[in-house]
Design a protein around this motif. Structure first.
Motif, PDB file in Angstrom:
ATOM      1  N   SER A  50       0.830  -1.217   0.000  1.00  0.00           N
ATOM      2  CA  SER A  50       0.000   0.000   0.000  1.00  0.00           C
ATOM      3  C   SER A  50       0.857   1.257   0.000  1.00  0.00           C
ATOM      4  CB  SER A  50      -0.934  -0.008   1.218  1.00  0.00           C
ATOM      5  OG  SER A  50      -1.842  -1.095   1.156  1.00  0.00           O
ATOM      6  N   ILE A  51       1.971   1.226   0.725  1.00  0.00           N
ATOM      7  CA  ILE A  51       2.891   2.369   0.728  1.00  0.00           C
ATOM      8  C   ILE A  51       3.506   2.549  -0.658  1.00  0.00           C
ATOM      9  CG2 ILE A  51       5.105   3.219   1.613  1.00  0.00           C
ATOM     10  CD1 ILE A  51       4.389   1.860   4.295  1.00  0.00           C
ATOM     11  N   LEU A  52       3.984   1.454  -1.243  1.00  0.00           N
ATOM     12  CA  LEU A  52       4.653   1.543  -2.540  1.00  0.00           C
ATOM     13  C   LEU A  52       3.692   1.972  -3.651  1.00  0.00           C
ATOM     14  CD1 LEU A  52       6.903  -1.664  -2.379  1.00  0.00           C
ATOM     15  CD2 LEU A  52       7.568   0.707  -1.935  1.00  0.00           C
ATOM     16  N   CYS A  53       2.412   1.676  -3.464  1.00  0.00           N
ATOM     17  CA  CYS A  53       1.418   2.087  -4.459  1.00  0.00           C
ATOM     18  C   CYS A  53       0.877   3.489  -4.203  1.00  0.00           C
ATOM     19  CB  CYS A  53       0.260   1.087  -4.479  1.00  0.00           C
ATOM     20  SG  CYS A  53       0.709  -0.546  -5.094  1.00  0.00           S
ATOM     21  N   GLY A  54       1.370   4.147  -3.157  1.00  0.00           N
ATOM     22  CA  GLY A  54       0.934   5.507  -2.878  1.00  0.00           C
ATOM     23  C   GLY A  54      -0.417   5.610  -2.206  1.00  0.00           C
ATOM     24  N   SER A  60       8.044   7.033   8.429  1.00  0.00           N
ATOM     25  CA  SER A  60       9.371   7.562   8.131  1.00  0.00           C
ATOM     26  C   SER A  60      10.058   6.628   7.147  1.00  0.00           C
ATOM     27  CB  SER A  60      10.207   7.706   9.404  1.00  0.00           C
ATOM     28  OG  SER A  60      10.445   6.443  10.012  1.00  0.00           O
ATOM     29  N   GLY A  61      11.220   7.040   6.671  1.00  0.00           N
ATOM     30  CA  GLY A  61      11.931   6.274   5.662  1.00  0.00           C
ATOM     31  C   GLY A  61      11.626   6.794   4.272  1.00  0.00           C
ATOM     32  N   THR A  62      12.331   6.262   3.294  1.00  0.00           N
ATOM     33  CA  THR A  62      12.178   6.725   1.919  1.00  0.00           C
ATOM     34  C   THR A  62      12.087   5.552   0.952  1.00  0.00           C
ATOM     35  OG1 THR A  62      14.578   6.822   1.572  1.00  0.00           O
ATOM     36  CG2 THR A  62      13.499   8.826   2.397  1.00  0.00           C
ATOM     37  N   PHE A  63      11.521   5.822  -0.206  1.00  0.00           N
ATOM     38  CA  PHE A  63      11.540   4.848  -1.299  1.00  0.00           C
ATOM     39  C   PHE A  63      11.364   5.586  -2.616  1.00  0.00           C
ATOM     40  CE2 PHE A  63       7.072   5.365  -0.460  1.00  0.00           C
ATOM     41  CZ  PHE A  63       6.439   5.210  -1.687  1.00  0.00           C
ATOM     42  N   THR A  64      11.885   4.998  -3.656  1.00  0.00           N
ATOM     43  CA  THR A  64      11.706   5.540  -5.003  1.00  0.00           C
ATOM     44  C   THR A  64      11.252   4.427  -5.939  1.00  0.00           C
ATOM     45  OG1 THR A  64      14.034   5.143  -5.567  1.00  0.00           O
ATOM     46  CG2 THR A  64      13.459   7.326  -4.713  1.00  0.00           C
ATOM     47  N   ILE A  65      10.530   4.812  -6.957  1.00  0.00           N
ATOM     48  CA  ILE A  65      10.114   3.906  -8.031  1.00  0.00           C
ATOM     49  C   ILE A  65      10.676   4.469  -9.331  1.00  0.00           C
ATOM     50  CG2 ILE A  65       8.159   2.968  -9.315  1.00  0.00           C
ATOM     51  CD1 ILE A  65       6.598   2.929  -6.709  1.00  0.00           C
ATOM     52  N   LYS A  66      11.612   3.721  -9.902  1.00  0.00           N
ATOM     53  CA  LYS A  66      12.366   4.178 -11.076  1.00  0.00           C
ATOM     54  C   LYS A  66      12.976   5.560 -10.822  1.00  0.00           C
ATOM     55  CE  LYS A  66      11.888   2.656 -15.084  1.00  0.00           C
ATOM     56  NZ  LYS A  66      11.570   2.410 -16.500  1.00  0.00           N
ATOM     57  N   GLY A  67      13.475   5.755  -9.619  1.00  0.00           N
ATOM     58  CA  GLY A  67      14.127   7.001  -9.248  1.00  0.00           C
ATOM     59  C   GLY A  67      13.189   8.139  -8.921  1.00  0.00           C
ATOM     60  N   LEU A  68      11.876   7.880  -8.931  1.00  0.00           N
ATOM     61  CA  LEU A  68      10.886   8.930  -8.715  1.00  0.00           C
ATOM     62  C   LEU A  68      10.240   8.796  -7.338  1.00  0.00           C
ATOM     63  CD1 LEU A  68       9.065   8.632 -12.171  1.00  0.00           C
ATOM     64  CD2 LEU A  68      10.943  10.189 -11.585  1.00  0.00           C
ATOM     65  N   THR A  69       9.771   9.912  -6.792  1.00  0.00           N
ATOM     66  CA  THR A  69       9.023   9.906  -5.538  1.00  0.00           C
ATOM     67  C   THR A  69       7.588  10.365  -5.803  1.00  0.00           C
ATOM     68  OG1 THR A  69       9.533  12.208  -4.977  1.00  0.00           O
ATOM     69  CG2 THR A  69      11.122  10.511  -4.269  1.00  0.00           C
ATOM     70  N   TYR A  70       6.675   9.908  -4.944  1.00  0.00           N
ATOM     71  CA  TYR A  70       5.280  10.334  -5.083  1.00  0.00           C
ATOM     72  C   TYR A  70       5.134  11.825  -4.809  1.00  0.00           C
ATOM     73  CZ  TYR A  70       3.215   5.701  -5.641  1.00  0.00           C
ATOM     74  OH  TYR A  70       2.846   4.481  -6.141  1.00  0.00           O
ATOM     75  N   ASP A  72       6.912  14.248  -5.825  1.00  0.00           N
ATOM     76  CA  ASP A  72       7.178  15.078  -7.005  1.00  0.00           C
ATOM     77  C   ASP A  72       6.621  14.517  -8.308  1.00  0.00           C
ATOM     78  OD1 ASP A  72       8.699  16.934  -5.470  1.00  0.00           O
ATOM     79  OD2 ASP A  72      10.405  15.549  -5.552  1.00  0.00           O
ATOM     80  N   HIS A  73       6.322  13.205  -8.332  1.00  0.00           N
ATOM     81  CA  HIS A  73       5.968  12.575  -9.609  1.00  0.00           C
ATOM     82  C   HIS A  73       4.832  11.565  -9.468  1.00  0.00           C
ATOM     83  CE1 HIS A  73       9.641  14.278 -11.394  1.00  0.00           C
ATOM     84  NE2 HIS A  73      10.275  13.879 -10.306  1.00  0.00           N
ATOM     85  N   ALA A  74       3.799  11.907  -8.713  1.00  0.00           N
ATOM     86  CA  ALA A  74       2.713  10.960  -8.422  1.00  0.00           C
ATOM     87  C   ALA A  74       2.036  10.459  -9.699  1.00  0.00           C
ATOM     88  CB  ALA A  74       1.688  11.602  -7.502  1.00  0.00           C
ATOM     89  N   LEU A  75       1.722  11.343 -10.629  1.00  0.00           N
ATOM     90  CA  LEU A  75       1.021  10.936 -11.849  1.00  0.00           C
ATOM     91  C   LEU A  75       1.898  10.040 -12.711  1.00  0.00           C
ATOM     92  CD1 LEU A  75      -1.486  11.095 -13.592  1.00  0.00           C
ATOM     93  CD2 LEU A  75      -0.571  13.183 -14.630  1.00  0.00           C
ATOM     94  N   GLN A  76       3.176  10.353 -12.806  1.00  0.00           N
ATOM     95  CA  GLN A  76       4.092   9.541 -13.598  1.00  0.00           C
ATOM     96  C   GLN A  76       4.215   8.136 -13.010  1.00  0.00           C
ATOM     97  OE1 GLN A  76       7.761  11.562 -14.417  1.00  0.00           O
ATOM     98  NE2 GLN A  76       8.662   9.830 -15.499  1.00  0.00           N
ATOM     99  N   LYS A  78       1.960   6.639 -11.179  1.00  0.00           N
ATOM    100  CA  LYS A  78       0.668   5.980 -11.394  1.00  0.00           C
ATOM    101  C   LYS A  78       0.630   5.269 -12.742  1.00  0.00           C
ATOM    102  CE  LYS A  78      -4.204   6.998 -12.250  1.00  0.00           C
ATOM    103  NZ  LYS A  78      -5.224   8.048 -12.435  1.00  0.00           N
ATOM    104  N   ASN A  79       1.220   5.890 -13.752  1.00  0.00           N
ATOM    105  CA  ASN A  79       1.227   5.282 -15.081  1.00  0.00           C
ATOM    106  C   ASN A  79       2.255   4.165 -15.213  1.00  0.00           C
ATOM    107  OD1 ASN A  79      -0.848   6.902 -16.174  1.00  0.00           O
ATOM    108  ND2 ASN A  79       0.592   8.590 -16.471  1.00  0.00           N
ATOM    109  N   LEU A  80       3.232   4.125 -14.295  1.00  0.00           N
ATOM    110  CA  LEU A  80       4.266   3.086 -14.334  1.00  0.00           C
ATOM    111  C   LEU A  80       3.820   1.797 -13.668  1.00  0.00           C
ATOM    112  CD1 LEU A  80       7.486   5.115 -13.412  1.00  0.00           C
ATOM    113  CD2 LEU A  80       7.014   4.016 -15.609  1.00  0.00           C
ATOM    114  N   ILE A  81       2.883   1.907 -12.702  1.00  0.00           N
ATOM    115  CA  ILE A  81       2.535   0.746 -11.893  1.00  0.00           C
ATOM    116  C   ILE A  81       1.118   0.259 -12.169  1.00  0.00           C
ATOM    117  CG2 ILE A  81       4.107   1.529 -10.075  1.00  0.00           C
ATOM    118  CD1 ILE A  81       1.628   2.282  -8.400  1.00  0.00           C
TER     119      ILE A  81
END
Length: 250
Positions: A50-54, A60-70, A72-76, A78-81
């Motif tokens: 649920s965290i990784l899907c936004g 606390s803590g951090t994660f990125t999906i293809k170098g992106l964070t929710y 700054d890049h939530a819509l992008q 969304k289209n990747l996953i």
């Protein structure tokens, strides 16, 4: 191989909870892997997805999906996953085609392209003859397959699956797993949870065993089995590491 998901010391504590659902969790997932998140009830698997899907925010803590964070890049992202939840995300009084047309439109798909995708996936998963029947008339296995199609119509690069074969007949399970393997061969990275350990052992290229919000061990199924003395399968590894105590919870 490229890292598509990077997780660093992730924590999650729900409001009013006494314990963290996810804690000190770090993991890197590489492109085109099939990673199984395996653990007892309440171990933190669904919270992590649920965290990784936004859908929820970490404490606390951090994660990125293809170098992106929710942030700054939530819509992008969304289209990747793609997300296939354990509960059916379907409208029971609509037909299979109507459901898929609606979910496809949420990703901006329309017209002939969407129609062709729906027909292609309905055919592959053996449901084309039921395309115009209401979901409320479908068996559990049929609903699972429609649920899966709804999550992959936009051809996601990363697919999250929460118990994708729970409660289905053997034939439906085999069709679903074969379909997922084909998606993976074409390049889709898959993150998967299941209580079917024999299925996970065969399906996953790497497995992380999670309990009490932490990863106890991770590696290929072969590595995990070899790491526990006397173990011959993943279930024996799982019980050795997490114990046999029941995990009932409200």
């Amino acid at each position: 191989m490229n890292t598509v998901i990077q997780i660093h010391e992730l924590f999650k504590k729900y409001k009013g909870a006494d314990f963290f659902s996810v804690k000190e969790l770090s993991l890197a997932i590489q492109q085109q892997e099939i990673v199984g998140l395996i653990g007892p009830n309440g171990a933190g698997k669904t919270t992590l997805i649920s965290i990784l899907c936004g859908l929820i925010h970490p404490t606390s803590g951090t994660f990125t999906i293809k170098g992106l964070t929710y942030t700054d890049h939530a819509l992008q992202i969304k289209n990747l996953i793609g997300i296939v939840p354990q509960e059916y995300a379907l409208y029971p009084t609509l037909t299979a085609r109507e459901n898929l047309t609606y979910f496809g439109s949420l990703y901006g798909l329309k017209g002939k392209n969407l129609k062709n995708k729906i027909n292609e996936y309905l055919t592959i998963l053996g449901l084309i003859h039921f395309a115009d029947k209401r979901i409320e008339t479908f068996s559990g296995g049929m609903k699972r397959r429609i649920n899966l199609i709804a999550g992959i119509l936009h051809d996601p690069e990363i697919l999250f699956l929460d118990e994708p074969t729970v409660g289905v007949d053997v034939q439906s399970k085999n069709v679903i797993i074969d379909f997922l393997n084909e998606l993976n061969r074409k390049g889709t990275t898959i993150i998967y949870t299941s209580h079917h350990l024999a299925e996970a052992e065969d399906f996953c290229t790497r497995i992380a065993i999670i309990d009490e919000g932490r990863i106890f061990i991770e590696g290929t199924p072969e590595f995990l089995i070899q790491s526990v003395a006397g173990a011959t399968n993943l279930e024996e590894v799982f019980l050795t590491l997490t114990g046999k105590k029941l995990r009932d919870a409200l």
